[in-house]
Motif scaffolding. Structure first.
Motif, mmCIF file in Angstrom:
data_model
loop_
_atom_site.group_PDB
_atom_site.id
_atom_site.type_symbol
_atom_site.label_atom_id
_atom_site.label_comp_id
_atom_site.label_asym_id
_atom_site.label_seq_id
_atom_site.Cartn_x
_atom_site.Cartn_y
_atom_site.Cartn_z
ATOM 1 N N CYS A 30 -33.128 89.894 -1.401
ATOM 2 C CA CYS A 30 -33.438 90.442 -0.085
ATOM 3 C C CYS A 30 -33.440 89.307 0.940
ATOM 4 O O CYS A 30 -33.897 88.206 0.663
ATOM 5 C CB CYS A 30 -34.790 91.132 -0.100
ATOM 6 S SG CYS A 30 -35.249 91.813 1.504
ATOM 7 N N CYS A 61 -39.809 95.511 0.912
ATOM 8 C CA CYS A 61 -39.775 95.832 2.340
ATOM 9 C C CYS A 61 -38.993 97.109 2.612
ATOM 10 O O CYS A 61 -39.001 97.617 3.727
ATOM 11 C CB CYS A 61 -39.190 94.675 3.144
ATOM 12 S SG CYS A 61 -37.424 94.452 2.878
ATOM 13 N N HIS A 107 -35.231 89.287 3.524
ATOM 14 C CA HIS A 107 -36.556 89.155 4.130
ATOM 15 C C HIS A 107 -37.648 88.848 3.110
ATOM 16 O O HIS A 107 -38.760 88.537 3.483
ATOM 17 C CB HIS A 107 -36.927 90.443 4.873
ATOM 18 C CG HIS A 107 -35.821 90.936 5.759
ATOM 19 N ND1 HIS A 107 -35.582 90.387 6.992
ATOM 20 C CD2 HIS A 107 -34.880 91.892 5.575
ATOM 21 C CE1 HIS A 107 -34.537 90.998 7.539
ATOM 22 N NE2 HIS A 107 -34.096 91.915 6.698
ATOM 23 N N CYS A 108 -37.315 89.022 1.830
ATOM 24 C CA CYS A 108 -38.339 88.837 0.803
ATOM 25 C C CYS A 108 -37.792 87.961 -0.316
ATOM 26 O O CYS A 108 -36.591 87.870 -0.525
ATOM 27 C CB CYS A 108 -38.770 90.180 0.212
ATOM 28 S SG CYS A 108 -39.146 91.422 1.453
ATOM 29 N N CYS A 120 -34.582 96.759 -1.558
ATOM 30 C CA CYS A 120 -35.699 95.845 -1.773
ATOM 31 C C CYS A 120 -36.960 96.683 -1.947
ATOM 32 O O CYS A 120 -37.312 97.457 -1.066
ATOM 33 C CB CYS A 120 -35.864 94.902 -0.581
ATOM 34 S SG CYS A 120 -37.383 93.928 -0.688
HETATM 35 ZN ZN ZN Z 1 -37.294 92.863 1.266
#
Ligand code: ZN
Ligand code: ADP
Ligand code: ZN
Length: 773
Positions: A489, A510, A491-492, A507
């Protein structure tokens, strides 16, 4: 956290002298500590009471719906310009005293702003100014000039040449029970009811056009009607159950909280039903908490059969408007006597609470993880009961370590029930060593030959099977065959799960989705392979192996709506499906008649989790899933697949030896300073920049060590160290139970304040998880 009165912002219009004002402290849905003080204009003074909602200005140009927590008189506060409340929204309080006290307790204990508790507690419809709209329906009635025998007669004559309209009018008169002399209706009739008699909208509209009928809108309730109560349908208890029931009664005399430790299918629910009946006889209300919405479907039916419309259901899959109506009903003169609900039902107002049942008390979903307040509904319910002098019964086949410890040490009462109803034996559990089978190349994907054989036999006998895999999606990971690249991901800090029927990568932290790459961005290789098994892949493989099986899958992805849950469970109960695949959702107290085989596909995914609760959770999940096997009239079979068959925990599951499991773990907990011997608090720090959060973690750790010394561990980078673009650090605090927690909280708030004053940390997020799971 600590209650501080704050200024809601500057107000230009209000200049007050030193005379005393009527002041109110308001809870607002904002993530700031404490309550906010406003003044009450003379015109509203009469209407202001504790627990009513008011409209208030906030900041420059916002208005919020707040709740009055306190009224007092005094001079205007110094230091800020006080503002007037704008409007009082309720004629009577929507919160009772106990609710306000509970909110405050949750805010304090779980170190969460009171405004966050408010946000979690109330249905949205009560939090917005015009948030809740009553449901209206179109009704029809005779216009006033036809309210006499003569005019009715003329009307019917007039319709001689419009037979459809005449028929509709006659049906209307019959339905509404209109008096033939005066035309006065007995019952209000909706337009739909008349249409249901086989008339068209056109016909009815024509009658309206002629001025014979008129339509009007009227409020109607959304709540279901469960029919009359049939307390006579309550089944008599068996001798052993009756004995447990008596012991519970006796325990209630001495203890506020009692644990009913009863094996799966021992009839705990039947005992609850008897206890509820007794509470109702005493004119007391009952709160029955369940951890999971999936479960409410079955229990609801069992309770509704006997308690009819004295039972209300409350959980997040109900529409907000329905929840508002239940809330209002609970405040009215005719509240539900029994509320069956998930976590958030602890917030409902009760006027006469006598008993709280917490079913499957060990379930982790009783704890709210995200967002704040991170409260445990079991603890909150026990507090609520204490305030209302109600008794609490915790029920489960696999008590949480905390609860069992409390029962063993005499803080809670303990009642045990070791036999299944009708003496059916607990399932036989066969352990299959999948490591060995993999070596010998005898596994068929995730299935051992024994598992496939037993499932096949069950299906051939017309019985059902359940397969448990605690991972949703198709595969938890995909990977480049050439270079080993794995998509992550953006963002993660986690790899992405493949969902094949949606053809996307997701994901699970998120919720972001990504296209499935056709080639590896690293080496250009087009061969991307899946790793591991999610429920979706299990379903696909089972479908290939047993093409004739009627397969259903129950996980987060297939149960987005309330109807979806009900359909999956009802279909399986009724035998329309015969093979159920699912995540931990299927482990939770569901009661099916014809399940002869349960397969646990991989015990190791649960055991290899880096957390002090991993073994506790793994035991519970396996014991509970096994409990779904062989319920009515026949002993069931469980196939437990694992790579570590000699692990003591596996043996404890096989022998259903809760006591040994408890003894093993509790000693470790004491030795390594974990609950229930110590109180845990996790401090989380989050920031967009990893360097900033790293520095902040070190600093906060040092600060806390000054006060708490060896009770502070970390900061550490957690296993998933970035979520939603925020880097995370975690500090673990372990406190002796004798420590004054109010004081601890004061220090924590102080540390937080000090950190956030530092310019470098102005956008740092700090929050706490008290009694983490
Ligand atoms: Zn994520
Ligand atoms: P538990 O809640 O302990 O898992 P349940 O209450 O669901 O157990 O009981 C298991 C099954 O046995 C249910 O189908 C239930 O209807 C049945 N049962 C249990 N006790 C009785 C009883 N006293 N009379 C009739 N049926 C019972
Ligand atoms: Zn590659």
């Amino acid at each position: 956290m600590m209650t501080q009165n704050q200024s809601p912002g500057r107000s230009p219009q209000h200049t007050c002298s030193n005379r005393h004002l009527l002041l109110v402290d308001i809870i607002l849905p904002v993530p700031l500590d404490g309550v906010f003080t406003y003044s009450v204009p003379m015109t509203l003074a009469e209407q202001v009471k504790i627990g009513v909602r008011v409209l208030v200005p906030f900041g420059r140009n916002k208005t919020y719906v707040g709740i009055v927590a306190k009224t007092h008189k005094g001079p205007p506060p110094t230091g800020f310009q006080i503002k007037d409340i704008l409007q009082v929204l309720d004629a009577s309080p929507i919160l009772l005293d106990a609710q306000l006290t509970l909110w405050q307790w949750i805010a304090d204990y779980y170190m969460s702003p009171l405004g966050e508790v408010y946000k979690a507690a109330l249905p949205s419809g009560l939090k917005a100014e015009d948030g809740y709209r009553p449901k209206t329906e179109t009704f029809i009635r005779l216009t006033s000039q036809f309210h006499s025998e003569q005019s009715l007669h003329i009307a019917l004559n007039m319709l001689q040449r419009a037979p459809k309209q005449q028929a509709a009018l006659i049906d209307y008169l019959a339905l509404s029970g209109a008096d033939e002399h005066t035309g006065t209706e007995m019952v209000a009739i909706t337009r739909d009811e008349l249409l249901n008699q086989g008339h068209t909208l056109q016909t009815v509209s024509a009658l309206v056009k002629r001025g014979l009928l008129e339509t009007y809108e009227q409020e109607v309730g959304r709540l279901n009607h469960g029919g009359e109560a049939h307390l006579d349908k309550i089944q008599p208890l068996s001798e052993i159950q009756q004995d447990a029931y008596n012991q519970i009664q006796f325990s209630f005399l001495k203890k506020n909280v009692t644990l009913l430790h009863g094996v799966t299918s021992s009839g705990k629910t039947e005992i609850y039903i008897h206890l509820i009946r007794q509470a109702l006889e005493r004119k007391q209300q009952v709160l029955y908490l369940l951890p999971e919405i999936a479960l409410t479907v079955q229990i609801m039916e069992r309770l509704q059969r006997v308690f009819g419309d004295r039972l209300g259901i409350y959980h997040s899959k109900y529409s907000d408007a329905e929840r508002v109506e239940i809330w209002q009903k609970q405040l009215s003169g005719h509240p539900y006597d029994v509320i069956l609900g998930a976590r958030s039902a602890v917030f409902l107002p009760f006027q006469q609470l006598g008993l709280v049942i917490i079913d499957e008390e060990h379930e982790t979903s009783y704890k709210q993880q995200d967002p704040m307040p991170r409260y445990h509904a079991r603890s909150a319910a026990i507090m609520l009961a204490q305030m209302q002098k109600a008794k609490v019964l915790l029920g489960t086949a696999t008590p949480s370590l905390e609860t069992y410890h409390n029962a063993k040490t005499g803080k809670y009462g303990l009642v045990e029930l070791f036999q299944r109803y009708k003496g059916i034996e607990l399932p036989e559990i066969l352990v299959v060593d999948i490591k060995d089978l993999q070596h010998r190349k005898m596994m068929n994907g995730p299935f051992s030959p024994l598992l496939l054989q037993k499932v096949r036999e069950a299906l051939e006998r017309g019985e059902q099977a359940i397969l448990f895999q605690n991972r949703r999606g198709y595969a938890p990971m995909i990977e480049c065959k050439q270079c080993g690249w794995v998509p992550h991901c953006q963002h993660c800090d986690v790899s992405l799960t493949l969902h094949r029927h949606l053809n996307q990568l997701t994901c699970h932290y998120c919720g972001n989705t990504y296209q499935v790459p056709t080639e590896c961005p690293n080496c250009g290789c087009t061969q991307l392979q899946t790793r591991g098994y999610g429920t979706e892949k299990i379903e696909a493989e089972v479908h290939d192996i047993f093409p004739e099986a009627r397969i259903a899958r129950m996980d987060l992805d297939t149960t987005r709506s309330r109807q979806a849950y009900e359909r999956i469970i009802n279909d399986f109960s009724a035998g329309r499906t015969n093979l159920l695949i699912g995540t931990q959702m299927i482990s939770k107290g569901l009661d099916f008649d014809k399940v002869s085989v349960v397969g646990i596909l991989n015990a190791d995914t649960m055991l290899n989790y880096p957390d002090f609760r991993a073994y506790e959770q793994a035991y519970m999940m396996m014991a509970q899933v096994s409990g779904r096997a062989g319920r009515k009239g026949k002993r069931g079979l469980v196939i437990l697949q694992t790579k570590s068959p000699t692990l003591p925990l596996i043996g404890q599951v096989v022998r259903n030896d809760y006591a040994a499991f408890y003894r093993g773990l509790i000693a470790e907990r004491q030795q390594f300073r974990y609950p229930p011997y110590y109180r845990l608090v996790y401090v989380y720090l989050k920031h967009r920049q990893d360097a900033v959060v790293a520095a902040a973690g070190t600093e906060m750790g040092a600060l806390l060590r000054q006060w708490f010394s060896g009770r502070v561990l970390g900061p550490d980078k957690p296993g998933v160290s970035k979520v939603k673009s925020l880097s995370i650090r975690k500090i673990v605090l372990k406190f002796e139970l004798t420590l004054n927690m109010a004081e601890v909280r004061r220090y924590l708030a102080l540390a937080q304040q000090q950190m956030l004053q530092d310019k470098r940390y102005s956008t740092l997020q700090i929050y706490y998880d008290v009694d983490p799971l």
